[in-house]
Design an enzyme around this catalytic site. Structure first.
Site, PDB file in Angstrom:
ATOM      1  N   PHE A 187      27.976   7.269   5.661  1.00 31.24           N
ATOM      2  CA  PHE A 187      28.029   8.721   5.815  1.00 31.24           C
ATOM      3  C   PHE A 187      29.481   9.155   5.981  1.00 31.24           C
ATOM      4  CE2 PHE A 187      28.394  12.456   8.524  1.00 31.24           C
ATOM      5  CZ  PHE A 187      27.561  13.357   7.888  1.00 31.24           C
TER       6      PHE A 187
ATOM      7  N   ASP B 104      24.222  22.080  32.254  1.00 33.58           N
ATOM      8  CA  ASP B 104      24.655  21.907  30.880  1.00 33.58           C
ATOM      9  C   ASP B 104      23.500  21.345  30.064  1.00 33.58           C
ATOM     10  OD1 ASP B 104      26.648  21.864  28.808  1.00 33.58           O
ATOM     11  OD2 ASP B 104      26.640  19.695  29.000  1.00 33.58           O
TER      12      ASP B 104
END
Length: 685
Positions: free
Chosen positions: A380, A312
């Protein structure tokens, strides 16, 4: 074009020291005698035959025979017993290294209690050994987690040093892929409500203890096959030796039974027979030192034969979260102005990307940061895609390209051409571009990217030299995936991967006769982990992934799969090397004993006495002594394992044949001759 500001490299993790063998030899010596029990030796048929011949020779010492002196018979009997003891010592030494760790693990879990929730909802204190799958326990700061489980409520820092050896605590919380906890680890902050997922005897700790206790280790298919080969060779040589006496009688001669027994022991593959168990146990011990739990020895050996590795991308090849790797200045903007503004604009960004920008810039900038209460933070959000601060009458912002352009009132076409080209280049390389602005002025850009781990490219190159192909698996789009694959140096890539895609690729490779390894930590990796020949799951991953895999990494380090492959190859190569050495030994011992036995009956066979041994008695005793000593001489190699160099299978085979085949052929000629000279000088024959 502006040169990007490069990030510093991370240091390598230091290896843990190995168990000192010196502290284990005394108990191993005691166990060597205990293992003389035939019920234990039956697991090693070759050494059982040696013990039986030692018993027969011992009995013959008390039966007068004018052809054989009692002193010679006693010496042969003693060296046969030493041969068995040396083999038992090697196995006991290998087991001792694992049992020392098992004892420390057991000591940590004795007397452990748990606070279990009863049907009434109240918590009661019970022994940890009484917990069953499905029980709910509450663990608070300072307490040990009583068993493997899943966090169903709470968040806490957990010290897993008792299992992994790493003292830095990790965060465990309910939900997601970080909810698994391991028994015998300590909660160091807050509290957790844990659902037990393993009955007594089934936990990670129990499996680890069973694994390191070599006596309970089941033989792998490779060991079983090698045992069959050794038994076959033993039967063949037994038949050969049994027919020698009729031949001698036919020629008018006679061969003493003691000599025939000695010949049998030197011809059968006693070297590999005596070290086979030690090699297997030591291989599993090396795996345990990597903090990897094997559910079966088959998986470890399969790792040694792997042709394809599926890895992965996130967390394995790259660090996981996108990190700041460079800043790009707009025309007319200084590097300090851009870095100070980017740092200020990221102070209120608690996302991993925002934290990476702060970390990156703090290493480069000497600015004095304002205190949190001195600024107005603009956090954010997914809606605005901006973060920043208002400080000293100025406004600093950082965010997505279109969001920052809208904030400064500029269209993409109005961007400075040089900066626009850099932003496009970042996007085309698979990175994520951000823009930085202050008071409506565009200052430059930030390059966020999946940072490839240091040294990973070199490790893939080593695997390629071994004939192993690497495949990166990622959910990224093909363009991003290709850019990261090129930087990491993998051989192939599966982009926009789904569980079905992973499973199909593994089945395709297996259908072509290849052994496949896969690592993962999520529930969507479970089908691929179950299908792969070697499936490595992360200990902090989902329960589904851990149950599907046949290996579990307690450190949750996906790159550990590369180390497991190395251990598997070392295990197979060590067996092959010592088997080659053992068989080659038999050729030399044949030239030592057979001419000496038949020289009186067939004088023509004297030409085969290549070593020019002094007498038949000296030849036989020298071969027996060498046969015993070579086992103890090879014990360090059996425990350490043959180091596997980066090369393909054909190169490894040639190397082993040259070193262990030729070495196994030459060593007995030299060793037996030297022992013959020594025995003659000491008047022992």
């Amino acid at each position: 074009m502006n040169a990007p500001i490069q990030a510093p490299k991370n240091g390598a993790k230091q290896q843990q020291p190995r168990t000192a063998i010196a502290a284990l030899w005394k108990p191993a010596l005691v166990q060597a005698f205990a293992k003389l029990d035939p019920r234990q030796l039956k697991r090693s048929p070759v050494m059982l035959v040696v013990e039986l011949t030692a018993v027969v020779t011992t009995v013959l010492c008390f039966i007068p025979n004018p052809a054989v002196s009692t002193g010679l018979a006693v010496q042969i009997a003693l060296w046969l017993w030493f041969t068995v003891l040396f083999a038992n010592f090697a196995e006991a030494l290998a087991e001792g290294r694992g049992k020392a760790r098992a004892d420390s693990l057991k000591a940590g879990s004795q007397g452990l209690s748990a606070r279990r929730r009863a049907a009434s909802g109240q918590f009661e204190t019970v022994a940890a050994s009484s917990l069953r799958r499905g029980d709910l326990v509450r663990v608070e700061a300072g307490e040990l987690i009583p068993g493997d489980g899943e966090v169903v409520e709470g968040i806490a820092a957990v010290n897993e040093a008792a299992i992994t050896g790493e003292s830095a605590p990790v965060i465990r919380e309910s939900g997601g892929d970080r909810s698994a906890v391991t028994g015998n680890t300590r909660v160091v902050s807050d509290w957790l409500l844990v659902k037990i997922t393993a009955n007594p005897g089934e936990s990670t700790l129990d499996r680890m203890i069973a694994l390191v206790e070599g006596a309970k280790r089941q033989k792998t298919p490779n060991e079983v096959a090698l045992d069959i080969l050794l038994i076959g060779l033993t039967l063949i040589f037994l038949l050969v030796v049994a027919t020698l006496q009729p031949f001698a009688r036919f020629a008018g001669g006679d061969l003493p039974l003691v000599y025939l027994v000695a010949l049998l022991v030197t011809l059968i593959p006693t070297t590999i027979g005596g070290l086979l168990s030690a090699i297997g146990i030591a291989g599993m011990d090396r795996l345990v030192r990597l903090n990897v739990i094997a559910k079966s020895g088959r998986a470890v050996e399969a790792a040694g034969d792997v042709h394809v590795l599926l890895l992965d991308k996130t967390g394995t090849i790259t660090f996981g979260n996108r990190r700041c790797s460079a800043l790009v200045k707009a025309p007319g903007v200084s590097g300090k102005e851009l870095s100070d503004a980017a740092l200020l604009a990221s102070l209120a960004d608690d996302t991993p990307e925002g934290k990476s920008i702060v970390e990156y810039l703090r290493a480069l900038s000497a600015m004095v940061e304002p205190a949190r209460d001195e600024v107005t933070a603009i956090a954010f959000s997914a809606e605005t895609r901006l973060s920043g601060v208002d400080w000293n009458g100025r406004s600093y912002r950082k965010g997505a390209v279109d969001a920052v352009l809208a904030w400064v009132g500029m269209s993409r076409a109005e961007m400075p051409e040089q900066l626009s080209r850099e932003i496009d280049r970042i996007a085309q390389s698979g990175g994520t571009p951000l823009l930085v602005a202050a008071d409506g002025k565009l200052l430059g850009g930030i390059h966020l990217k999946d940072v490839v781990k240091p040294g990973i490219r070199e490790r893939f190159a080593e695997l390629r030299q071994m004939g192993i192909r690497t495949v990166m698996v990622t959910g990224d789009n093909p363009l991003t995936a290709a850019a990261i694959a090129a930087e990491a140096g993998v051989d192939d890539v599966i982009a926009e991967a789904t569980p079905e895609k992973k499973l199909a690729r593994i089945r395709q490779e297996q259908g072509e006769g290849k052994m496949v390894a896969m690592c993962g930590d999520g529930a969507n990796d479970a089908p691929a982990l179950a299908q792969a020949d070697v499936g490595l799951a992360m200990n902090d991953g989902t329960q589904a992934a851990r149950e599907a895999a046949n290996l579990v990494d307690l450190d949750s380090d996906p790159t550990k799969l590369l180390d497991v492959v190395q251990v598997g190859k070392e295990l197979l190569v060590t067996r092959g090397a010592l088997t080659t050495f053992s068989v080659a030994n038999d050729v030399a011992k044949y030239f030592a004993i057979l001419p000496a036995l038949f020289a009186g009956i067939y004088p023509q066979l004297g030409v085969l006495n290549l070593m020019q041994l002094r007498s038949p008695q000296s030849a036989i005793l020298s071969a027996i002594v060498f046969n015993a000593l070579i086992i103890i001489a090879l014990i360090p190699l059996a425990l350490r394992g043959v180091r596997v160099q980066a090369a393909d299978a054909a190169s490894l085979l040639r190397r082993n044949l040259l070193i262990y085949g030729l070495g196994g052929l030459v060593a007995p000629f030299i060793g037996i001759k030297l022992i013959d000279i020594l025995l003659t000088a000491l008047h022992l024959v």
